[in-house]
Design an enzyme around this catalytic site. Sequence first.
Site, mmCIF file in Angstrom:
data_model
loop_
_atom_site.group_PDB
_atom_site.id
_atom_site.type_symbol
_atom_site.label_atom_id
_atom_site.label_comp_id
_atom_site.label_asym_id
_atom_site.label_seq_id
_atom_site.Cartn_x
_atom_site.Cartn_y
_atom_site.Cartn_z
ATOM 1 N N ARG A 111 97.838 100.723 73.417
ATOM 2 C CA ARG A 111 97.151 101.936 72.975
ATOM 3 C C ARG A 111 95.729 101.963 73.518
ATOM 4 O O ARG A 111 95.050 100.930 73.539
ATOM 5 C CB ARG A 111 97.055 102.005 71.447
ATOM 6 C CG ARG A 111 98.362 101.940 70.705
ATOM 7 C CD ARG A 111 98.125 102.061 69.220
ATOM 8 N NE ARG A 111 99.275 101.665 68.430
ATOM 9 C CZ ARG A 111 99.299 101.664 67.109
ATOM 10 N NH1 ARG A 111 98.211 102.018 66.437
ATOM 11 N NH2 ARG A 111 100.378 101.301 66.455
ATOM 12 N N SER B 222 101.570 108.085 69.469
ATOM 13 C CA SER B 222 102.060 107.991 68.098
ATOM 14 C C SER B 222 101.279 108.935 67.177
ATOM 15 O O SER B 222 101.231 110.132 67.407
ATOM 16 C CB SER B 222 101.998 106.538 67.620
ATOM 17 O OG SER B 222 102.612 106.380 66.376
ATOM 18 N N HIS B 223 100.644 108.383 66.155
ATOM 19 C CA HIS B 223 99.906 109.191 65.180
ATOM 20 C C HIS B 223 98.394 109.122 65.413
ATOM 21 O O HIS B 223 97.620 109.616 64.585
ATOM 22 C CB HIS B 223 100.210 108.700 63.765
ATOM 23 C CG HIS B 223 99.787 107.273 63.540
ATOM 24 N ND1 HIS B 223 100.489 106.212 64.052
ATOM 25 C CD2 HIS B 223 98.721 106.740 62.890
ATOM 26 C CE1 HIS B 223 99.883 105.086 63.719
ATOM 27 N NE2 HIS B 223 98.805 105.382 63.018
ATOM 28 N N LYS C 11 105.125 102.405 74.279
ATOM 29 C CA LYS C 11 106.008 101.553 73.485
ATOM 30 C C LYS C 11 107.130 101.098 74.399
ATOM 31 O O LYS C 11 107.743 101.916 75.091
ATOM 32 C CB LYS C 11 106.539 102.312 72.269
ATOM 33 C CG LYS C 11 105.445 102.637 71.249
ATOM 34 C CD LYS C 11 105.960 103.384 70.029
ATOM 35 C CE LYS C 11 104.830 103.643 69.045
ATOM 36 N NZ LYS C 11 105.276 104.420 67.862
ATOM 37 N N ASP D 164 105.668 111.839 62.185
ATOM 38 C CA ASP D 164 104.448 111.555 62.929
ATOM 39 C C ASP D 164 104.581 112.101 64.353
ATOM 40 O O ASP D 164 105.579 112.744 64.688
ATOM 41 C CB ASP D 164 104.119 110.060 62.902
ATOM 42 C CG ASP D 164 105.056 109.213 63.740
ATOM 43 O OD1 ASP D 164 106.184 109.663 64.010
ATOM 44 O OD2 ASP D 164 104.665 108.084 64.121
ATOM 45 N N ASP E 75 105.255 110.997 67.270
ATOM 46 C CA ASP E 75 106.345 110.636 68.175
ATOM 47 C C ASP E 75 107.676 110.447 67.450
ATOM 48 O O ASP E 75 108.632 109.950 68.028
ATOM 49 C CB ASP E 75 105.992 109.405 69.008
ATOM 50 C CG ASP E 75 105.892 108.124 68.192
ATOM 51 O OD1 ASP E 75 105.509 108.200 67.011
ATOM 52 O OD2 ASP E 75 106.181 107.047 68.735
ATOM 53 N N ASP F 96 108.871 108.528 64.981
ATOM 54 C CA ASP F 96 109.486 107.281 64.525
ATOM 55 C C ASP F 96 109.068 106.910 63.108
ATOM 56 O O ASP F 96 109.484 105.871 62.583
ATOM 57 C CB ASP F 96 109.222 106.121 65.493
ATOM 58 C CG ASP F 96 107.752 105.780 65.681
ATOM 59 O OD1 ASP F 96 106.895 106.378 64.985
ATOM 60 O OD2 ASP F 96 107.445 104.922 66.532
ATOM 61 N N ARG F 97 108.267 107.759 62.451
ATOM 62 C CA ARG F 97 107.877 107.507 61.059
ATOM 63 C C ARG F 97 108.156 108.750 60.221
ATOM 64 O O ARG F 97 107.855 109.871 60.630
ATOM 65 C CB ARG F 97 106.399 107.137 60.953
ATOM 66 C CG ARG F 97 106.082 105.826 61.640
ATOM 67 C CD ARG F 97 104.688 105.341 61.296
ATOM 68 N NE ARG F 97 103.683 106.333 61.673
ATOM 69 C CZ ARG F 97 102.655 106.671 60.893
ATOM 70 N NH1 ARG F 97 102.498 106.156 59.706
ATOM 71 N NH2 ARG F 97 101.788 107.557 61.310
ATOM 72 N N HIS G 43 108.056 103.679 58.883
ATOM 73 C CA HIS G 43 109.030 103.163 59.843
ATOM 74 C C HIS G 43 110.237 102.665 59.045
ATOM 75 O O HIS G 43 110.088 101.804 58.162
ATOM 76 C CB HIS G 43 108.457 101.989 60.645
ATOM 77 C CG HIS G 43 107.426 102.379 61.651
ATOM 78 N ND1 HIS G 43 107.755 102.888 62.894
ATOM 79 C CD2 HIS G 43 106.068 102.309 61.611
ATOM 80 C CE1 HIS G 43 106.643 103.121 63.578
ATOM 81 N NE2 HIS G 43 105.614 102.778 62.827
#
Length: 465
Positions: free
Chosen positions: A16, A105-106, A115, A244, A246, A248-249, A331
């Site tokens: 990141r 992501s977030h 990732k 979120d 992307d 994944d959450r 997650h």
Amino acid sequence: MPHPLPPAILREYDIRGVFGETLGPDDARAIGRSFATLVRRAGGSRVAVGYDGRLSSPVLEHALVEGLTASGVDVVRIGLGPTPMLYFAEASMEDVQGGIQVTGSHNPANHNGFKLVLEGHPVFGEALQRLGAIAAAGDWCDGIGRIETREVLNGYVGRLAAELDGIAPAALDGLRLGWDTGNGAAGPAVEALVARLPGTHHLLFTPVDGTFPHHHPDPTDPANLRDLQALVAAKQLDFGVAFDGDGDRLGAIDATGRVIWGDQLLMIFAEDLLRAQPGAAVIADVKASAALFDHVAALGGRAEMWRTGHSLIKSRMKQTGAPLGGEMTGHLFFADRYFGFDDALYAAVRLIGATVRLGRSVTALRGAMPTLATTPELRFAVDPARKQAVIAAVHEQLAAAGAKVVALDGVRVETADGWWLLRASNTQDMLTARAEARDAAGLARVLAALDAALAGAGVVRPAAD
């Protein structure tokens, strides 16, 4: 030529940085070359690549693909989509051995990152440091990889919808749900998904927009759930889900607007799973409520506490064969009927199915959970040189006092009133804490114990705003 990567972008779980400051196309190209080298040395030859909706993602994806092919790996481009769609591509394409998602992501809109997954395993920790060492040395394989584009969205969405195939449509037709993708990468997939699902669905902010004009796509912040709460109230929906940036959450709210946090969602999923697999293992991170561990045990399951981090939970599940895992951040991982990676879209469909199988609404399931006094995650800055030293000093104090401590990830301390946690963030120069007790008076005592331990290590926790 070698290309040393900024050390700050190689985080514990993924890569990141801030686009244009600590992360740019040259870094992406070097990451591609280094990852391709790892793939080839592991005997692989082809990698899937996807990207999220951030404004910088297409540029980084282009440079990443250049790096991958320059080191002799073939690339399957799957285009814009959520991170779990990339994981799905890597898991379901027999000729693909690895995958990279370009995603922030977030994080704030000007951030981005990567990732990575190799042969079904997340690339994190020491493996990311090896990737950085390869880039710094320019120790790259050479070659000329080929590029192709494959359409994955339809297959991915079809697999998600198939999760409900065993449920009679009549049991689903009356459901009324809200979906908020926050202008993140999950939007188009959610649109395609709900078109295949029974029931009535109301969507918020599905057009992908990397400026996130309505609210930031982070469902762990209650402020980002207000639009969904308003929608659920106005349309009298059964529950709502949020994603979120992307995908994944997962975040969720019930029909009354109550937030259902990640560990509470895991309680629902554990109850559903344990009916089908009595005695199964459920893995949760050290931030999770004691109510979760008690609930799993009461249902006859085996609850295991593990270190925080999506890559760490996924890896632990693979090591132990646990069919279910999750963490406070939302997650959630299913390895019984799915692939074991974190997929918020799959989790949302699984939640629909769980309510039918359990015969209770999400609101009823949330209402049956014990009411506890808890803090949000408390985060405070610390000198990076002292971050681990503070944890060590606190642990030493606790050991001398004979306290009941779980030292798996920082220190989680059981008291007569509840518990408190202190750990070092793996992604920032921060200490993070959380506390839980049966009531407000107990929580005050738990926090006082936390503050006393911090004071013994020369740290003062800032007062809450």
